[in-house]
Design a protein around this motif. Structure first.
Motif, PDB file in Angstrom:
ATOM      1  N   ASP A 229     -18.340 -36.466   8.508  1.00  0.00           N
ATOM      2  CA  ASP A 229     -17.870 -36.795   7.157  1.00  0.00           C
ATOM      3  C   ASP A 229     -16.343 -36.770   7.088  1.00  0.00           C
ATOM      4  O   ASP A 229     -15.729 -37.619   6.425  1.00  0.00           O
ATOM      5  CB  ASP A 229     -18.446 -35.814   6.137  1.00  0.00           C
ATOM      6  N   LYS A 230     -15.741 -35.818   7.772  1.00  0.00           N
ATOM      7  CA  LYS A 230     -14.275 -35.709   7.741  1.00  0.00           C
ATOM      8  C   LYS A 230     -13.630 -36.889   8.474  1.00  0.00           C
ATOM      9  O   LYS A 230     -12.667 -37.490   7.983  1.00  0.00           O
ATOM     10  CB  LYS A 230     -13.839 -34.386   8.376  1.00  0.00           C
ATOM     11  N   ILE A 231     -14.155 -37.232   9.644  1.00  0.00           N
ATOM     12  CA  ILE A 231     -13.569 -38.330  10.426  1.00  0.00           C
ATOM     13  C   ILE A 231     -13.671 -39.651   9.676  1.00  0.00           C
ATOM     14  O   ILE A 231     -12.735 -40.461   9.683  1.00  0.00           O
ATOM     15  CB  ILE A 231     -14.244 -38.431  11.806  1.00  0.00           C
ATOM     16  N   THR A 232     -14.799 -39.870   9.014  1.00  0.00           N
ATOM     17  CA  THR A 232     -14.996 -41.156   8.331  1.00  0.00           C
ATOM     18  C   THR A 232     -14.129 -41.304   7.086  1.00  0.00           C
ATOM     19  O   THR A 232     -14.155 -42.366   6.442  1.00  0.00           O
ATOM     20  CB  THR A 232     -16.482 -41.363   7.966  1.00  0.00           C
ATOM     21  N   GLU A 233     -13.370 -40.291   6.752  1.00  0.00           N
ATOM     22  CA  GLU A 233     -12.383 -40.454   5.683  1.00  0.00           C
ATOM     23  C   GLU A 233     -11.297 -41.455   6.086  1.00  0.00           C
ATOM     24  O   GLU A 233     -10.629 -42.037   5.221  1.00  0.00           O
ATOM     25  CB  GLU A 233     -11.730 -39.108   5.345  1.00  0.00           C
ATOM     26  N   MET A 234     -11.109 -41.631   7.383  1.00  0.00           N
ATOM     27  CA  MET A 234     -10.082 -42.553   7.873  1.00  0.00           C
ATOM     28  C   MET A 234     -10.704 -43.922   8.145  1.00  0.00           C
ATOM     29  O   MET A 234     -11.624 -44.041   8.968  1.00  0.00           O
ATOM     30  CB  MET A 234      -9.436 -42.011   9.147  1.00  0.00           C
ATOM     31  N   PRO A 235     -10.238 -44.979   7.493  1.00  0.00           N
ATOM     32  CA  PRO A 235     -10.886 -46.293   7.608  1.00  0.00           C
ATOM     33  C   PRO A 235     -10.825 -46.911   8.989  1.00  0.00           C
ATOM     34  O   PRO A 235     -11.682 -47.731   9.343  1.00  0.00           O
ATOM     35  CB  PRO A 235     -10.118 -47.149   6.588  1.00  0.00           C
ATOM     36  N   LEU A 236      -9.840 -46.538   9.809  1.00  0.00           N
ATOM     37  CA  LEU A 236      -9.724 -47.129  11.141  1.00  0.00           C
ATOM     38  C   LEU A 236     -10.560 -46.397  12.189  1.00  0.00           C
ATOM     39  O   LEU A 236     -10.667 -46.861  13.322  1.00  0.00           O
ATOM     40  CB  LEU A 236      -8.249 -47.139  11.588  1.00  0.00           C
ATOM     41  N   ALA A 237     -11.140 -45.273  11.830  1.00  0.00           N
ATOM     42  CA  ALA A 237     -11.895 -44.473  12.794  1.00  0.00           C
ATOM     43  C   ALA A 237     -13.262 -45.084  13.067  1.00  0.00           C
ATOM     44  O   ALA A 237     -14.066 -45.277  12.150  1.00  0.00           O
ATOM     45  CB  ALA A 237     -12.052 -43.045  12.281  1.00  0.00           C
ATOM     46  N   ASP A 238     -13.548 -45.397  14.311  1.00  0.00           N
ATOM     47  CA  ASP A 238     -14.828 -45.948  14.745  1.00  0.00           C
ATOM     48  C   ASP A 238     -15.453 -44.928  15.702  1.00  0.00           C
ATOM     49  O   ASP A 238     -15.047 -44.825  16.865  1.00  0.00           O
ATOM     50  CB  ASP A 238     -14.609 -47.297  15.432  1.00  0.00           C
ATOM     51  N   ILE A 239     -16.434 -44.187  15.220  1.00  0.00           N
ATOM     52  CA  ILE A 239     -16.974 -43.053  15.974  1.00  0.00           C
ATOM     53  C   ILE A 239     -17.859 -43.525  17.130  1.00  0.00           C
ATOM     54  O   ILE A 239     -18.780 -44.319  16.941  1.00  0.00           O
ATOM     55  CB  ILE A 239     -17.764 -42.113  15.053  1.00  0.00           C
ATOM     56  N   ASP A 240     -17.574 -43.009  18.322  1.00  0.00           N
ATOM     57  CA  ASP A 240     -18.437 -43.191  19.487  1.00  0.00           C
ATOM     58  C   ASP A 240     -19.496 -42.085  19.469  1.00  0.00           C
ATOM     59  O   ASP A 240     -20.693 -42.354  19.505  1.00  0.00           O
ATOM     60  CB  ASP A 240     -17.603 -43.150  20.767  1.00  0.00           C
ATOM     61  N   TYR A 241     -19.052 -40.840  19.413  1.00  0.00           N
ATOM     62  CA  TYR A 241     -19.996 -39.728  19.260  1.00  0.00           C
ATOM     63  C   TYR A 241     -19.332 -38.544  18.574  1.00  0.00           C
ATOM     64  O   TYR A 241     -18.118 -38.360  18.635  1.00  0.00           O
ATOM     65  CB  TYR A 241     -20.602 -39.296  20.597  1.00  0.00           C
ATOM     66  N   VAL A 242     -20.168 -37.788  17.883  1.00  0.00           N
ATOM     67  CA  VAL A 242     -19.836 -36.437  17.409  1.00  0.00           C
ATOM     68  C   VAL A 242     -20.998 -35.572  17.858  1.00  0.00           C
ATOM     69  O   VAL A 242     -22.136 -35.779  17.437  1.00  0.00           O
ATOM     70  CB  VAL A 242     -19.680 -36.377  15.875  1.00  0.00           C
ATOM     71  N   SER A 243     -20.734 -34.615  18.741  1.00  0.00           N
ATOM     72  CA  SER A 243     -21.823 -33.864  19.364  1.00  0.00           C
ATOM     73  C   SER A 243     -21.460 -32.393  19.526  1.00  0.00           C
ATOM     74  O   SER A 243     -20.281 -32.038  19.625  1.00  0.00           O
ATOM     75  CB  SER A 243     -22.155 -34.435  20.745  1.00  0.00           C
ATOM     76  N   ILE A 244     -22.497 -31.575  19.554  1.00  0.00           N
ATOM     77  CA  ILE A 244     -22.326 -30.151  19.846  1.00  0.00           C
ATOM     78  C   ILE A 244     -23.394 -29.758  20.860  1.00  0.00           C
ATOM     79  O   ILE A 244     -24.591 -29.992  20.643  1.00  0.00           O
ATOM     80  CB  ILE A 244     -22.443 -29.289  18.577  1.00  0.00           C
ATOM     81  N   TYR A 245     -22.944 -29.189  21.966  1.00  0.00           N
ATOM     82  CA  TYR A 245     -23.842 -28.733  23.026  1.00  0.00           C
ATOM     83  C   TYR A 245     -23.472 -27.317  23.450  1.00  0.00           C
ATOM     84  O   TYR A 245     -22.333 -26.879  23.282  1.00  0.00           O
ATOM     85  CB  TYR A 245     -23.750 -29.652  24.248  1.00  0.00           C
ATOM     86  N   GLU A 246     -24.451 -26.640  24.024  1.00  0.00           N
ATOM     87  CA  GLU A 246     -24.164 -25.367  24.680  1.00  0.00           C
ATOM     88  C   GLU A 246     -23.119 -25.601  25.764  1.00  0.00           C
ATOM     89  O   GLU A 246     -23.139 -26.644  26.427  1.00  0.00           O
ATOM     90  CB  GLU A 246     -25.453 -24.813  25.295  1.00  0.00           C
ATOM     91  N   TYR A 247     -22.218 -24.645  25.916  1.00  0.00           N
ATOM     92  CA  TYR A 247     -21.152 -24.844  26.909  1.00  0.00           C
ATOM     93  C   TYR A 247     -21.079 -23.652  27.851  1.00  0.00           C
ATOM     94  O   TYR A 247     -21.163 -22.512  27.393  1.00  0.00           O
ATOM     95  CB  TYR A 247     -19.806 -25.028  26.184  1.00  0.00           C
ATOM     96  N   PRO A 248     -20.964 -23.902  29.167  1.00  0.00           N
ATOM     97  CA  PRO A 248     -20.657 -25.171  29.827  1.00  0.00           C
ATOM     98  C   PRO A 248     -21.868 -25.975  30.314  1.00  0.00           C
ATOM     99  O   PRO A 248     -21.688 -27.002  30.960  1.00  0.00           O
ATOM    100  CB  PRO A 248     -19.825 -24.719  31.020  1.00  0.00           C
ATOM    101  N   SER A 249     -23.088 -25.525  30.010  1.00  0.00           N
ATOM    102  CA  SER A 249     -24.270 -26.223  30.544  1.00  0.00           C
ATOM    103  C   SER A 249     -24.469 -27.603  29.922  1.00  0.00           C
ATOM    104  O   SER A 249     -25.113 -28.467  30.520  1.00  0.00           O
ATOM    105  CB  SER A 249     -25.516 -25.372  30.291  1.00  0.00           C
ATOM    106  N   LEU A 250     -23.960 -27.804  28.691  1.00  0.00           N
ATOM    107  CA  LEU A 250     -24.142 -29.028  27.914  1.00  0.00           C
ATOM    108  C   LEU A 250     -25.628 -29.300  27.625  1.00  0.00           C
ATOM    109  O   LEU A 250     -26.054 -30.446  27.529  1.00  0.00           O
ATOM    110  CB  LEU A 250     -23.481 -30.234  28.588  1.00  0.00           C
ATOM    111  N   LYS A 251     -26.379 -28.234  27.435  1.00  0.00           N
ATOM    112  CA  LYS A 251     -27.771 -28.360  27.015  1.00  0.00           C
ATOM    113  C   LYS A 251     -27.842 -28.555  25.509  1.00  0.00           C
ATOM    114  O   LYS A 251     -27.005 -28.060  24.758  1.00  0.00           O
ATOM    115  CB  LYS A 251     -28.556 -27.104  27.422  1.00  0.00           C
ATOM    116  N   THR A 252     -28.873 -29.281  25.072  1.00  0.00           N
ATOM    117  CA  THR A 252     -29.072 -29.542  23.650  1.00  0.00           C
ATOM    118  C   THR A 252     -29.446 -28.256  22.919  1.00  0.00           C
ATOM    119  O   THR A 252     -30.283 -27.470  23.401  1.00  0.00           O
ATOM    120  CB  THR A 252     -30.177 -30.590  23.450  1.00  0.00           C
TER     121      THR A 252
END
Length: 281
Positions: A229-252
């Protein structure tokens, strides 16, 4: 001092090792900024000799990516790196690193290379692990230094070094930011003035998520929505991904229980920027 061949670099480092000196490696693709220089200064504080590689690695670029246009300036890099404490700038040609007939690669498999940047750049990390493994073999450092901005890359390289029993300590250093919070990157030079002004939203969105996390919001979908929601406040922003994973394993994960990586990739015009922040109880 610039060295362009593997043979000459190995001869120089063999002499240094025989005199009891330790070696630190800072792998870069050149076009240095303060983020790179912070790694060099850290390496110099912890090692006798610092080797900085300056090599735009073709195998980590897909055919439609910016390998040919990636910014390069070896004279500029040499001055900055030397001033920061680098003893050697290793500046090989593509032919030196990948001689005719070269067809051996190092690849980390599993979710760690398939999510985040690995999802949209499927060949990227195979190129990264291959070139870093080659640099480790050539330089044989005690320590190697990487930036937290490329958090997935750091996790993949730590896994590679662990899985292959490499006797090298990998050190991940904090993100260095511009005064307005934008993470330093060689690709920032691609941004127009308007794109550059709007790109600060990435750090602002991540900081907002960390703030609500520290206030008790640990639900991953809710945290992702806050960032998006915060990123889309900017009209030029084209989101590829917004993600959160366990770190450093990067498990869902659905809830942040220990340590997690909140990471974003967003395009402003033709420029793809990444940023991240650690969420940790």
């Amino acid at each position: 001092m610039i060295i362009t061949t593997i043979k000459e670099l190995r001869a120089y480092l063999d002499t240094q090792r025989k005199s009891g000196k330790t070696i630190g490696l800072v792998p870069t693709m050149g076009f240095l900024h303060e983020g790179h220089l912070s790694l060099i200064r850290r390496a110099k504080a912890e090692n006798h000799i610092v080797v900085m590689s300056d090599f735009v690695n073709p195998t980590q670029f897909a055919p439609n990516e910016d390998f040919e246009s990636y910014p390069r300036n070896i004279e500029h890099d040499e001055q900055l790196a030397t001033d920061a404490g680098a003893d050697v700038i290793f500046y090989p040609s593509v032919e030196e690193m990948y001689p005719n007939g070269s067809s051996t690669f190092v690849e980390a498999e599993g979710d760690i290379t398939k999510v985040l940047c690995g999802a949209s750049r499927p060949s990227h990390f195979k190129g990264v692990t291959t070139v870093v493994a080659m640099l480790f073999n050539i330089v044989q450092p005690q320590k190697a230094y990487f930036g937290q901005k490329d958090a997935q890359q750091a996790a993949v390289l730590i896994k590679m070094a662990t899985d292959l029993h490499m006797n090298i300590e990998l050190i991940v250093c904090p993100i260095v930011r511009e005064e307005d919070g934008l993470a330093m990157s060689s690709r920032n030079t691609y941004l127009s003035a308007n794109e550059r002004a709007q790109a600060v939203i990435l750090n602002q969105a991540l900081v907002k998520a960390k703030t609500i996390f520290e206030n008790g919001e640990h639900n991953v979908p809710n945290l992702i929505k806050t960032i998006t929601d915060k990123i889309t406040e900017m009209p030029l922003a084209d989101i590829d991904y917004v993600s959160i994973y366990e770190y450093p394993s990067l498990k869902t994960i659905e809830t942040v229980k220990e340590k997690a990586l909140a990471a974003v990739a967003v395009r402003f015009g033709k420029t793809r920027l990444i940023d991240n922040i650690i969420l940790e109880k």
